[in-house]
Enzyme design. Structure first.
Site, PDB file in Angstrom:
ATOM      1  NE  ARG A  51      26.962  54.077  17.480  1.00  0.00           N
ATOM      2  CZ  ARG A  51      25.657  53.941  17.268  1.00  0.00           C
ATOM      3  NH1 ARG A  51      25.164  52.772  16.880  1.00  0.00           N
ATOM      4  NH2 ARG A  51      24.851  54.956  17.422  1.00  0.00           N
ATOM      5  CG  ASP A  53      29.412  46.720  13.919  1.00  0.00           C
ATOM      6  OD1 ASP A  53      28.799  47.455  14.719  1.00  0.00           O
ATOM      7  OD2 ASP A  53      29.088  46.588  12.725  1.00  0.00           O
ATOM      8  CE1 TYR A 111      36.737  51.350  10.521  1.00  0.00           C
ATOM      9  CE2 TYR A 111      36.448  53.305   9.163  1.00  0.00           C
ATOM     10  CZ  TYR A 111      36.125  52.568  10.288  1.00  0.00           C
ATOM     11  OH  TYR A 111      35.207  53.043  11.185  1.00  0.00           O
ATOM     12  NE  ARG A 198      31.696  43.456   8.860  1.00  0.00           N
ATOM     13  CZ  ARG A 198      30.829  43.123   9.823  1.00  0.00           C
ATOM     14  NH1 ARG A 198      30.585  43.962  10.827  1.00  0.00           N
ATOM     15  NH2 ARG A 198      30.211  41.961   9.787  1.00  0.00           N
TER      16      ARG A 198
END
Lengths: 245, 245
Positions: A51, A53, A111, A198
């Site tokens: 997933r 966000d 990422y 994050r």
């Protein structure tokens, strides 16, 4: 039935994340709706590598699905584009083995996180880069990152809401490249926990500002407690860049 | 009363252009609404260097207005940001002479137009660059541009709806820079007619594709007829870059 693997890109700004949620606009529900139209009303479920966000972007998310339709690979891209909104793009559609799985077969992910180093607002990058007005000592951040590379229990660097029991992951790379007023982070690893990138970015930024020392990273990892690490950096700077199989 | 000059930037995507229109979200109405709040309900009108159309962006639009408030220059920026939406940014506020006029005092303007040379869709640049999938002969486009530089009647290169009688303008520069898959046009001139940059870009693109010859530009200018020039390029590639005083 043929299994297909698709590489997709999306602008996360106007989505309530990837996963279907009742009454919300999500990437998964938009793609499943397009597939439903293509299959004369039959439901086709898709599975993603993971997933993302709300607000998080993807340059190379991977999904798979099964279809009874006999369509050449390049026609899938055109057929889906005519049914998808502009903020989702199908970069590639390929036939896959019947047992290919976008999530379970993923060997690793990359990422990226983009920061605009400025105290002046910019209307064009506001959804795509995190604006950060403080001075940063990037050498200190690289020192801190060195403690995080490798195989660790990343409990301190994932959301307290994480349900997964095993929080041991291997980070192969954390790189930082500054180009003008843009700072780009690159994270490569075998897997990432909920909010992990994050929180890593947030903690590294606090180190860059001098609020933390690089060698604190050892104690943060060892403490296995989310409250030891830094703030979760904003979602809109984050991009799922690539999935490795 | 003090006259202020502000340099502003906006993402044109969600605006029905610069100028106030009843029932529409425009740049002017958002700024005037912020100023009204700052002035306890009094109406403060702003004047810009010129309008921009729906979807057109600005990196350095200039406006002026008069205010009875005694606020230091840097406080204006903060005060307005707290009242403005995120897609408008006040880059600078300066005290100006009482007779300064954003439009009538402008000596010239620079516009830029951004093209993404690709036949693959991209969700991140869809509102900020015009995607163009054809091969371009940029040398031919530079040859064509050379005919357009200088002082000409640009009737053929403005919207048929243009109300201004005098369509003689001076173009100082037309430059094209290709960087990877991005092609940037830079136009500098003493003034621009309605849709002029977009029609110049559309005509140059048709020349780049080989649909027109560079020396046709002479006949297009001489004909003073909009139908002789090329299509109006999409609004979302266009940026009002700078206003010169």
């Amino acid at each position: 039935m043929q299994r297909y693997k698709c590489t997709i890109s999306y602008d996360g700004t106007l989505f309530s994340g990837y996963q279907v949620q009742p009454g919300k606009r999500t990437v998964q529900s938009e793609i499943e709706e397009a597939l439903r139209k293509l299959h004369k009303g039959s439901t086709i479920r898709i599975s993603a590598s993971g997933r993302t966000d709300a607000g998080v972007h993807a340059k190379g998310q991977v999904i798979h699905f099964d279809s009874p339709l006999q369509i050449p690979e390049d026609r899938w891209v055109k057929a889906l584009h005519s049914l998808l909104p502009d903020d989702i793009v199908i970069l590639k559609a390929e036939k896959a083995a019947p047992d290919f799985h976008a999530r379970f077969d993923a060997k690793g992910k990359e990422y990226r996180y983009f920061i605009r180093l400025s105290d002046v607002k910019d209307p064009f990058t506001r959804h795509y880069q995190f604006q950060f007005g403080y001075q940063l000592d990037i050498e200190k951040m690289k020192e801190a990152a060195a403690y995080l590379i490798g195989t660790h229990d990343f409990t301190s660097f994932c959301s307290a809401k994480t349900e997964v029991e095993d929080r041991v992951r291997t980070l192969q790379r954390i790189e930082m490249d500054k180009d003008g007023d843009q700072l780009m982070f690159r994270f490569a690893g075998d897997g990432f926990l909920y909010n992990m990138v994050r929180i890593l970015v947030g903690t590294l930024l606090e180190t860059g500002r001098g609020l933390r020392q690089p060698d604190e990273m050892k104690a943060i990892l060892a403490g296995k407690d989310r409250s030891l690490a830094g703030k979760t950096a904003a979602s809109h700077g984050l991009y799922l860049w690539k999935v490795f199989y």
